[in-house]
Scaffold this active site. Sequence first.
Site, PDB file in Angstrom:
ATOM      1  N   ASP A  91       0.831  -1.210   0.000  1.00  0.00           N
ATOM      2  CA  ASP A  91       0.000   0.000   0.000  1.00  0.00           C
ATOM      3  C   ASP A  91       0.864   1.259   0.000  1.00  0.00           C
ATOM      4  O   ASP A  91       1.998   1.248   0.491  1.00  0.00           O
ATOM      5  CB  ASP A  91      -0.915  -0.030   1.236  1.00  0.00           C
ATOM      6  N   ASN A 101     -10.803  -2.597  -5.572  1.00  0.00           N
ATOM      7  CA  ASN A 101     -10.037  -1.670  -6.413  1.00  0.00           C
ATOM      8  C   ASN A 101     -10.646  -1.495  -7.809  1.00  0.00           C
ATOM      9  O   ASN A 101     -10.326  -0.524  -8.507  1.00  0.00           O
ATOM     10  CB  ASN A 101      -8.570  -2.108  -6.547  1.00  0.00           C
TER      11      ASN A 101
HETATM   12  C1  IPE Z   1      -5.410  -2.748  -0.298  1.00  0.00           C
HETATM   13  O1  IPE Z   1      -5.084  -1.403  -0.428  1.00  0.00           O
HETATM   14  C2  IPE Z   1      -5.342  -3.411  -1.634  1.00  0.00           C
HETATM   15  C3  IPE Z   1      -4.025  -3.554  -2.200  1.00  0.00           C
HETATM   16  C4  IPE Z   1      -2.898  -3.191  -1.655  1.00  0.00           C
HETATM   17  C5  IPE Z   1      -3.981  -4.177  -3.489  1.00  0.00           C
HETATM   18  P1  IPE Z   1      -6.200  -0.278  -0.597  1.00  0.00           P
HETATM   19  O2  IPE Z   1      -5.490   1.002  -0.704  1.00  0.00           O
HETATM   20  O3  IPE Z   1      -7.133  -0.642  -1.693  1.00  0.00           O
HETATM   21  O4  IPE Z   1      -7.002  -0.408   0.786  1.00  0.00           O
HETATM   22  P2  IPE Z   1      -7.825   0.682   1.596  1.00  0.00           P
HETATM   23  O5  IPE Z   1      -8.759   1.336   0.618  1.00  0.00           O
HETATM   24  O6  IPE Z   1      -6.841   1.638   2.164  1.00  0.00           O
HETATM   25  O7  IPE Z   1      -8.508  -0.094   2.673  1.00  0.00           O
HETATM   26  C1  IPE Z   2      -1.543   0.278  -3.371  1.00  0.00           C
HETATM   27  O1  IPE Z   2      -1.322   1.649  -3.378  1.00  0.00           O
HETATM   28  C2  IPE Z   2      -1.752  -0.288  -4.753  1.00  0.00           C
HETATM   29  C3  IPE Z   2      -3.141  -0.665  -5.037  1.00  0.00           C
HETATM   30  C4  IPE Z   2      -4.116  -0.678  -4.170  1.00  0.00           C
HETATM   31  C5  IPE Z   2      -3.447  -1.055  -6.390  1.00  0.00           C
HETATM   32  P1  IPE Z   2      -2.530   2.678  -3.395  1.00  0.00           P
HETATM   33  O2  IPE Z   2      -2.881   2.962  -4.816  1.00  0.00           O
HETATM   34  O3  IPE Z   2      -3.652   2.187  -2.558  1.00  0.00           O
HETATM   35  O4  IPE Z   2      -1.847   3.933  -2.744  1.00  0.00           O
HETATM   36  P2  IPE Z   2      -2.480   4.922  -1.665  1.00  0.00           P
HETATM   37  O5  IPE Z   2      -3.009   4.094  -0.545  1.00  0.00           O
HETATM   38  O6  IPE Z   2      -3.581   5.673  -2.380  1.00  0.00           O
HETATM   39  O7  IPE Z   2      -1.350   5.795  -1.258  1.00  0.00           O
HETATM   40 MG    MG Z   3      -4.078   2.364  -0.603  1.00  0.00          MG
END
Ligand code: IPE
Ligand code: IPE
Ligand code: MG
Length: 245
Positions: free
Chosen positions: A19, A67
């Site tokens: 993340d 996602n």
């Molecule tokens: C979890 O991260 C999913 C992945 C890392 C693929 P998200 O960024 O989607 O999760 P939330 O929205 O912070 O819970």
């Molecule tokens: C994790 O990084 C990757 C995916 C969930 C695909 P994020 O895209 O969630 O990054 P933040 O949480 O917005 O910084």
């Molecule tokens: Mg995230």
Amino acid sequence: MTAPRDPTALPRHVAIIMDGNGRWAKQRGLPRLAGHEAGARAVKRVTTHARKLGLGALTLYAFSEQNWGRPTAEVDGLMKLLGHYIVAERAEILDHDIRFSTIGDVERLPRPLQDAIADLKQASSQNRGMDFCIALSYGGREELLRAARAAAAACVAGELSPDALDEATFERLLYTSHLPPLDLLIRTSGEVRISNFLLWQCAYAELVFTPVCWPDFGETDLDDAIARFQGRERRFGLTPDQLPN
Ligand code: IPE
Ligand code: IPE
Ligand code: MG
């Protein structure tokens, strides 16, 4: 954290919620996709290091069921990046005896990506060096529902009696049935939640949260997480006196 790593007590299976790509990019005034590109470079770094450490299994959460709700341009960009990654890493995976797999509803992925995944799974299926699994279009609740549906269908078909449905039978219906038990779950970027990842498998996993955003996560961060795991006393509901030395 600089506690030494004990190579004899490696977690059997490490999973990472990768993340913080978006925030990493924002901090640098870059578009979110630049964060995902940097995240793909971190995937390469961390899988190479995991293999060198001798980890048995590594699962990376790359794209959740939820996602799919992100803006189309970001979803499309992520799908392209995943496709490039699978093609670019194919030789590396095969050369290093890595068995590649995915968990999640891969049928929702674009067809060319599904084909590339199926091809690499097949080509690496006999490899035994390390299990490398990517969670794609994955949700823990969705996985549990899918397994419950399969169990119910087997009961209706007379192939399974409800009383015979025990933990081992249920686990065979999960996406992760080919992987060792999850010992360590790491989440980057400072968020302290599971976000629908490996809900069943996390039951007795050790959890490690780090403020480092995924694109900055490197070899020493993985070492530190493993050292933290090794410093934990895992009691599985017992008292300390009951544990083997
Ligand atoms: C979890 O991260 C999913 C992945 C890392 C693929 P998200 O960024 O989607 O999760 P939330 O929205 O912070 O819970
Ligand atoms: C994790 O990084 C990757 C995916 C969930 C695909 P994020 O895209 O969630 O990054 P933040 O949480 O917005 O910084
Ligand atoms: Mg995230």
